[in-house]
Design a protein around this motif. Structure first.
Motif, PDB file in Angstrom:
ATOM      1  N   LEU A  86       0.807  -1.216   0.000  1.00 36.67           N
ATOM      2  CA  LEU A  86       0.000   0.000   0.000  1.00 36.67           C
ATOM      3  C   LEU A  86       0.843   1.271   0.000  1.00 36.67           C
ATOM      4  O   LEU A  86       0.623   2.182  -0.809  1.00 36.67           O
ATOM      5  CB  LEU A  86      -0.939  -0.012   1.201  1.00 36.67           C
ATOM      6  CG  LEU A  86      -1.855   1.195   1.376  1.00 36.67           C
ATOM      7  CD1 LEU A  86      -2.756   1.369   0.171  1.00 36.67           C
ATOM      8  CD2 LEU A  86      -2.702   1.039   2.636  1.00 36.67           C
ATOM      9  N   VAL A  87       1.798   1.365   0.916  1.00 37.13           N
ATOM     10  CA  VAL A  87       2.632   2.569   0.994  1.00 37.13           C
ATOM     11  C   VAL A  87       3.418   2.750  -0.308  1.00 37.13           C
ATOM     12  O   VAL A  87       3.520   3.868  -0.838  1.00 37.13           O
ATOM     13  CB  VAL A  87       3.595   2.490   2.201  1.00 37.13           C
ATOM     14  CG1 VAL A  87       4.585   3.649   2.169  1.00 37.13           C
ATOM     15  CG2 VAL A  87       2.802   2.515   3.509  1.00 37.13           C
ATOM     16  N   ALA A  88       3.936   1.667  -0.860  1.00 39.70           N
ATOM     17  CA  ALA A  88       4.689   1.737  -2.118  1.00 39.70           C
ATOM     18  C   ALA A  88       3.792   2.189  -3.267  1.00 39.70           C
ATOM     19  O   ALA A  88       4.221   2.967  -4.134  1.00 39.70           O
ATOM     20  CB  ALA A  88       5.313   0.375  -2.430  1.00 39.70           C
ATOM     21  N   ASP A  89       2.536   1.724  -3.279  1.00 44.57           N
ATOM     22  CA  ASP A  89       1.596   2.132  -4.322  1.00 44.57           C
ATOM     23  C   ASP A  89       1.322   3.634  -4.248  1.00 44.57           C
ATOM     24  O   ASP A  89       1.261   4.320  -5.280  1.00 44.57           O
ATOM     25  CB  ASP A  89       0.278   1.374  -4.179  1.00 44.57           C
ATOM     26  CG  ASP A  89       0.363  -0.044  -4.709  1.00 44.57           C
ATOM     27  OD1 ASP A  89       1.394  -0.381  -5.318  1.00 44.57           O
ATOM     28  OD2 ASP A  89      -0.591  -0.813  -4.506  1.00 44.57           O
ATOM     29  N   ILE A  90       1.135   4.141  -3.048  1.00 42.29           N
ATOM     30  CA  ILE A  90       0.892   5.573  -2.878  1.00 42.29           C
ATOM     31  C   ILE A  90       2.105   6.371  -3.360  1.00 42.29           C
ATOM     32  O   ILE A  90       1.969   7.364  -4.078  1.00 42.29           O
ATOM     33  CB  ILE A  90       0.569   5.895  -1.409  1.00 42.29           C
ATOM     34  CG1 ILE A  90      -0.760   5.240  -1.005  1.00 42.29           C
ATOM     35  CG2 ILE A  90       0.501   7.410  -1.181  1.00 42.29           C
ATOM     36  CD1 ILE A  90      -1.086   5.355   0.463  1.00 42.29           C
ATOM     37  N   GLN A  91       3.287   5.919  -2.957  1.00 39.38           N
ATOM     38  CA  GLN A  91       4.513   6.606  -3.361  1.00 39.38           C
ATOM     39  C   GLN A  91       4.680   6.597  -4.881  1.00 39.38           C
ATOM     40  O   GLN A  91       5.047   7.602  -5.477  1.00 39.38           O
ATOM     41  CB  GLN A  91       5.723   5.946  -2.696  1.00 39.38           C
ATOM     42  CG  GLN A  91       5.783   6.159  -1.193  1.00 39.38           C
ATOM     43  CD  GLN A  91       6.873   5.348  -0.530  1.00 39.38           C
ATOM     44  OE1 GLN A  91       7.204   4.240  -0.973  1.00 39.38           O
ATOM     45  NE2 GLN A  91       7.434   5.862   0.557  1.00 39.38           N
ATOM     46  N   ALA A  92       4.387   5.464  -5.501  1.00 39.02           N
ATOM     47  CA  ALA A  92       4.576   5.321  -6.942  1.00 39.02           C
ATOM     48  C   ALA A  92       3.592   6.176  -7.744  1.00 39.02           C
ATOM     49  O   ALA A  92       3.874   6.538  -8.894  1.00 39.02           O
ATOM     50  CB  ALA A  92       4.449   3.857  -7.349  1.00 39.02           C
ATOM     51  N   ASN A  93       2.448   6.490  -7.151  1.00 37.88           N
ATOM     52  CA  ASN A  93       1.414   7.245  -7.866  1.00 37.88           C
ATOM     53  C   ASN A  93       1.273   8.678  -7.358  1.00 37.88           C
ATOM     54  O   ASN A  93       0.264   9.324  -7.616  1.00 37.88           O
ATOM     55  CB  ASN A  93       0.075   6.520  -7.734  1.00 37.88           C
ATOM     56  CG  ASN A  93       0.035   5.225  -8.514  1.00 37.88           C
ATOM     57  OD1 ASN A  93      -0.248   5.213  -9.712  1.00 37.88           O
ATOM     58  ND2 ASN A  93       0.328   4.120  -7.841  1.00 37.88           N
ATOM     59  N   MET A  94       2.306   9.153  -6.680  1.00 41.66           N
ATOM     60  CA  MET A  94       2.221  10.461  -6.063  1.00 41.66           C
ATOM     61  C   MET A  94       1.947  11.568  -7.074  1.00 41.66           C
ATOM     62  O   MET A  94       1.179  12.506  -6.802  1.00 41.66           O
ATOM     63  CB  MET A  94       3.534  10.754  -5.312  1.00 41.66           C
ATOM     64  CG  MET A  94       3.431  11.844  -4.264  1.00 41.66           C
ATOM     65  SD  MET A  94       2.346  11.368  -2.903  1.00 41.66           S
ATOM     66  CE  MET A  94       0.962  12.435  -3.245  1.00 41.66           C
ATOM     67  N   ASP A  95       2.519  11.463  -8.243  1.00 39.85           N
ATOM     68  CA  ASP A  95       2.347  12.514  -9.250  1.00 39.85           C
ATOM     69  C   ASP A  95       0.891  12.629  -9.699  1.00 39.85           C
ATOM     70  O   ASP A  95       0.393  13.720  -9.970  1.00 39.85           O
ATOM     71  CB  ASP A  95       3.239  12.244 -10.463  1.00 39.85           C
ATOM     72  CG  ASP A  95       3.278  13.426 -11.412  1.00 39.85           C
ATOM     73  OD1 ASP A  95       3.695  14.524 -10.985  1.00 39.85           O
ATOM     74  OD2 ASP A  95       2.871  13.265 -12.588  1.00 39.85           O
TER      75      ASP A  95
END
Length: 367
Positions: A339-348
């Protein structure tokens, strides 16, 4: 992984270390301590109990546990954050509190997830300023999983942010969508904006602006936005993610909890009116138990705090041991997800860039 009977994904539990605030909550330390014992037995996970060691050990002794079970550790903390303490500064003022020590352990990597039934404001403040938000996330949000007629839905935000900018709420929508996919197993979560009507023109100016942002994201395929949803439709299961500001969300959540409690009490009174109704209750016992289980918040146990760099779970202040045990299961799922990685990856995709929305209010700094 496998899907258990409650509809939650269980993944390699034994490799996760959950840090539990043993002094937080109305029923502490008994509920957190007993909940930890149940969770250790149910999930086989490692647990660190944070709090006054003598009090924790005395509680264990009262329950007939003289030797600390394997996989269960105690970290001494001499102070307790009380409900009367200032939530924004309590974690800093009481540096040796179970809350502060637990969050520091999470930050240092000594554990994979943190769980507390203590003050929501103090947990939010401590998690934000100690563990830190994911870079780019404007505000962390409380995201409980609520029952609907067709299953479950993520409500975000449910009380962390009473005042929100449209960008905050757009980020809530994305985080809730990732949570529904990763934790609830919903392949393509339907995101709805909680509003007073289904039409795009409904709501105040803030909600109209949020609708525009989410509609654009939906048109671009960044999120599955289905538009506005009314409260009645949300309860029916119209959306998998229900987006709102914390003021509206908290009222919606507590109204839902109160209605569920009212309904169960009314059913109980109706079925115990006379002999014939009691016989009817006996015939329907299994079905009524299933209904009660679905409406019981103890089955989920806790509420995820989304937007923080590591998993933080807030359990209800009145949580008993069963609820704490369930919350540990939720914490483990969160820790094992991406979950945290998904949020980070889609931050833009989750950021309103300068000039994109001139009406969007500037983001105020944290106090």
């Amino acid at each position: 992984f496998d899907l258990n009977i409650d509809g939650w994904f269980r993944v390699n539990f034994s490799s996760v270390i959950t840090i539990i605030d043993a002094m937080g909550g109305d029923l502490a330390p008994k509920a957190p301590v007993l909940g930890a014992l149940q969770a250790r037995q149910r999930y086989g996970c490692d647990i660190v109990l944070i709090g006054k060691e003598d009090v924790i050990r005395a509680t264990l002794t009262q329950e007939g546990v003289t030797d600390l079970p394997q996989g269960l550790e105690i970290q001494n903390a001499t102070e307790v954050v009380e409900i009367c303490d200032n939530p924004s500064t309590a974690w800093r003022a009481k540096k040796d509190s179970s809350l502060t020590v637990g969050l520091k352990l999470l930050k240092s990597g000594a554990g994979d997830a943190f769980l507390s039934a203590g003050s929501t404001g103090a947990i939010l403040s401590g998690a934000t300023l100690l563990v830190k938000r994911i870079p780019g996330i404007r505000r962390a949000a409380v995201a409980p999983v609520i029952p609907t007629r067709t299953g479950r839905a993520v409500l975000i935000d449910a009380g962390a942010n009473a005042d929100c900018t449209p960008e905050y709420m757009m980020q809530f929508a994305f985080m809730g969508s990732f949570y529904a996919k990763q934790i609830l197993g919903t392949e393509t979560p339907r995101v709805g904006l909680l509003n007073i009507g289904a039409e795009p023109s409904k709501g105040n100016e803030q909600y109209k602006m949020v609708h525009q942002l989410l509609q654009e994201a939906g048109d671009q395929g960044r999120i599955h936005f289905i538009g506005n949803v009314e409260g009645s439709s949300a309860v029916e299961g119209a959306a998998d993610v229900i987006v709102c500001d914390g003021f509206v969300g908290n009222i919606f959540l507590k109204t839902l909890e109160g209605t569920a409690s009212f309904l169960m009490h009314e059913l109980k009174d109706a079925f115990f009116t006379n002999l014939s109704t009691k016989l009817s209750a006996l015939v329907l016992k299994k079905h009524l138990a299933g209904m009660r289980k679905k409406l019981d918040p103890r089955e989920v146990g806790g509420t995820a705090l989304l937007g923080i760099q590591k998993p933080v779970i807030k359990a209800h202040g009145s949580s008993d041991a069963y609820a704490i045990c369930s919350a540990v299961g939720q914490a483990i799922q969160f820790a094992q997800s991406s979950l945290v990685a998904d949020i980070q990856a889609n931050m833009d995709s989750m950021t309103v860039h300068p000039g994109a929305d001139p009406q969007n209010a500037p983001v105020p700094p944290l106090p």
